[in-house]
Design a protein around this motif. Structure first.
Motif, PDB file in Angstrom:
ATOM      1  N   ILE A   4     -18.644  -8.807   8.102  1.00 25.12           N
ATOM      2  CA  ILE A   4     -18.554  -8.752   6.637  1.00 25.12           C
ATOM      3  C   ILE A   4     -18.997  -7.379   6.137  1.00 25.12           C
ATOM      4  N   LEU A   5     -20.091  -6.878   6.677  1.00 24.60           N
ATOM      5  CA  LEU A   5     -20.600  -5.575   6.252  1.00 24.60           C
ATOM      6  C   LEU A   5     -19.631  -4.449   6.603  1.00 24.60           C
ATOM      7  N   LYS A   6     -19.012  -4.537   7.766  1.00 29.52           N
ATOM      8  CA  LYS A   6     -18.009  -3.529   8.136  1.00 29.52           C
ATOM      9  C   LYS A   6     -16.834  -3.551   7.167  1.00 29.52           C
ATOM     10  N   SER A   7     -16.431  -4.741   6.761  1.00 29.68           N
ATOM     11  CA  SER A   7     -15.333  -4.880   5.800  1.00 29.68           C
ATOM     12  C   SER A   7     -15.706  -4.272   4.446  1.00 29.68           C
ATOM     13  N   ILE A   8     -16.921  -4.512   4.014  1.00 27.30           N
ATOM     14  CA  ILE A   8     -17.387  -3.942   2.747  1.00 27.30           C
ATOM     15  C   ILE A   8     -17.423  -2.419   2.843  1.00 27.30           C
ATOM     16  N   LEU A   9     -17.949  -1.902   3.944  1.00 20.27           N
ATOM     17  CA  LEU A   9     -17.995  -0.448   4.108  1.00 20.27           C
ATOM     18  C   LEU A   9     -16.585   0.131   4.097  1.00 20.27           C
ATOM     19  N   GLN A  10     -15.654  -0.551   4.725  1.00 19.03           N
ATOM     20  CA  GLN A  10     -14.275  -0.061   4.734  1.00 19.03           C
ATOM     21  C   GLN A  10     -13.708   0.000   3.317  1.00 19.03           C
ATOM     22  N   GLN A  11     -14.022  -0.994   2.498  1.00 17.70           N
ATOM     23  CA  GLN A  11     -13.594  -0.958   1.093  1.00 17.70           C
ATOM     24  C   GLN A  11     -14.216   0.239   0.374  1.00 17.70           C
ATOM     25  N   CYS A  12     -15.489   0.498   0.648  1.00 22.50           N
ATOM     26  CA  CYS A  12     -16.176   1.650   0.050  1.00 22.50           C
ATOM     27  C   CYS A  12     -15.498   2.951   0.451  1.00 22.50           C
ATOM     28  N   ILE A  13     -15.176   3.063   1.726  1.00 22.66           N
ATOM     29  CA  ILE A  13     -14.516   4.269   2.231  1.00 22.66           C
ATOM     30  C   ILE A  13     -13.164   4.437   1.561  1.00 22.66           C
ATOM     31  N   THR A  14     -12.383   3.367   1.541  1.00 25.61           N
ATOM     32  CA  THR A  14     -11.047   3.400   0.944  1.00 25.61           C
ATOM     33  C   THR A  14     -11.106   3.799  -0.526  1.00 25.61           C
ATOM     34  N   ASN A  15     -12.110   3.284  -1.229  1.00 23.15           N
ATOM     35  CA  ASN A  15     -12.225   3.548  -2.663  1.00 23.15           C
ATOM     36  C   ASN A  15     -13.051   4.794  -2.987  1.00 23.15           C
ATOM     37  N   LEU A  41     -20.262   5.151  13.338  1.00 22.50           N
ATOM     38  CA  LEU A  41     -19.712   5.911  12.212  1.00 22.50           C
ATOM     39  C   LEU A  41     -19.696   7.412  12.503  1.00 22.50           C
ATOM     40  N   GLY A  42     -20.571   7.856  13.395  1.00 26.67           N
ATOM     41  CA  GLY A  42     -20.654   9.274  13.717  1.00 26.67           C
ATOM     42  C   GLY A  42     -21.311  10.108  12.628  1.00 26.67           C
ATOM     43  N   ILE A  43     -22.132   9.471  11.814  1.00 26.65           N
ATOM     44  CA  ILE A  43     -22.811  10.158  10.713  1.00 26.65           C
ATOM     45  C   ILE A  43     -24.309  10.139  10.978  1.00 26.65           C
ATOM     46  N   GLU A  44     -24.893  11.328  11.040  1.00 29.57           N
ATOM     47  CA  GLU A  44     -26.331  11.426  11.280  1.00 29.57           C
ATOM     48  C   GLU A  44     -27.099  11.813  10.034  1.00 29.57           C
ATOM     49  N   LYS A  45     -26.440  12.501   9.110  1.00 29.38           N
ATOM     50  CA  LYS A  45     -27.097  12.931   7.875  1.00 29.38           C
ATOM     51  C   LYS A  45     -26.071  12.940   6.748  1.00 29.38           C
ATOM     52  N   ALA A  46     -26.555  13.004   5.530  1.00 29.69           N
ATOM     53  CA  ALA A  46     -25.692  12.912   4.353  1.00 29.69           C
ATOM     54  C   ALA A  46     -24.570  13.949   4.367  1.00 29.69           C
ATOM     55  N   SER A  47     -24.864  15.128   4.875  1.00 28.63           N
ATOM     56  CA  SER A  47     -23.837  16.180   4.887  1.00 28.63           C
ATOM     57  C   SER A  47     -22.687  15.873   5.861  1.00 28.63           C
ATOM     58  N   ASP A  48     -22.865  14.871   6.713  1.00 25.70           N
ATOM     59  CA  ASP A  48     -21.798  14.462   7.637  1.00 25.70           C
ATOM     60  C   ASP A  48     -20.779  13.526   6.991  1.00 25.70           C
ATOM     61  N   ILE A  49     -21.066  13.039   5.792  1.00 25.74           N
ATOM     62  CA  ILE A  49     -20.155  12.109   5.120  1.00 25.74           C
ATOM     63  C   ILE A  49     -18.874  12.869   4.747  1.00 25.74           C
ATOM     64  N   PRO A  50     -17.723  12.392   5.225  1.00 24.91           N
ATOM     65  CA  PRO A  50     -16.472  13.060   4.867  1.00 24.91           C
ATOM     66  C   PRO A  50     -16.257  13.055   3.344  1.00 24.91           C
ATOM     67  N   VAL A  51     -15.734  14.151   2.839  1.00 20.97           N
ATOM     68  CA  VAL A  51     -15.535  14.326   1.387  1.00 20.97           C
ATOM     69  C   VAL A  51     -14.694  13.187   0.813  1.00 20.97           C
ATOM     70  N   GLU A  52     -13.677  12.753   1.511  1.00 19.33           N
ATOM     71  CA  GLU A  52     -12.811  11.705   0.976  1.00 19.33           C
ATOM     72  C   GLU A  52     -13.519  10.359   0.848  1.00 19.33           C
ATOM     73  N   TRP A  53     -14.606  10.154   1.587  1.00 22.56           N
ATOM     74  CA  TRP A  53     -15.379   8.918   1.496  1.00 22.56           C
ATOM     75  C   TRP A  53     -16.168   8.855   0.203  1.00 22.56           C
ATOM     76  N   CYS A  54     -16.448   9.994  -0.384  1.00 17.53           N
ATOM     77  CA  CYS A  54     -17.292  10.014  -1.583  1.00 17.53           C
ATOM     78  C   CYS A  54     -16.585  10.676  -2.768  1.00 17.53           C
ATOM     79  N   LYS A  55     -15.269  10.623  -2.769  1.00 16.74           N
ATOM     80  CA  LYS A  55     -14.484  11.290  -3.828  1.00 16.74           C
ATOM     81  C   LYS A  55     -14.709  10.684  -5.219  1.00 16.74           C
ATOM     82  N   ASN A  56     -15.207   9.456  -5.297  1.00 16.51           N
ATOM     83  CA  ASN A  56     -15.434   8.803  -6.600  1.00 16.51           C
ATOM     84  C   ASN A  56     -16.899   8.523  -6.888  1.00 16.51           C
ATOM     85  N   CYS A  57     -17.784   9.184  -6.181  1.00 16.96           N
ATOM     86  CA  CYS A  57     -19.228   8.988  -6.402  1.00 16.96           C
ATOM     87  C   CYS A  57     -19.725   9.858  -7.531  1.00 16.96           C
TER      88      CYS A  57
END
Length: 93
Positions: A43-54, A77-93
């Protein structure tokens, strides 16, 4: 847990769009209301995927996700720190 899902569905059905705060609240609620098992992780993976998509992933949301899934699942996820978050994952933050 039923109230949590009902509220989330009401938000989506009313034409409103969930944001990072909505998703973070959902992740924290599931963490607190479901025991740790494969269903919860799924369930959590599904929610995260929705977050990524949106495009609503930020460091606080990832911190909540990290605390709700296994260490191995988070490492996938391959993310160790905030700067590793792909730009497209946070385009609406």
């Amino acid at each position: 847990l039923g109230i949590l899902w009902s509220t989330f569905n009401d938000i989506k059905e009313s034409g409103l769009h969930p944001n990072h705060i909505t998703y973070m609240t959902l992740i924290r609620g599931i963490k607190n209301l479901m025991e740790f098992n494969k269903d919860r992780t799924s369930i959590l993976k599904s929610i995260l995927q929705q977050c990524i998509t949106n495009g609503h992933v930020n460091d606080k949301l990832l911190f909540a996700y990290k605390g709700a899934v296994s260490k191995e699942e988070f490492q996938n996820l391959g993310i160790e720190k905030a700067s590793d978050i792909p730009v497209e994952w946070c385009k609406n933050c």
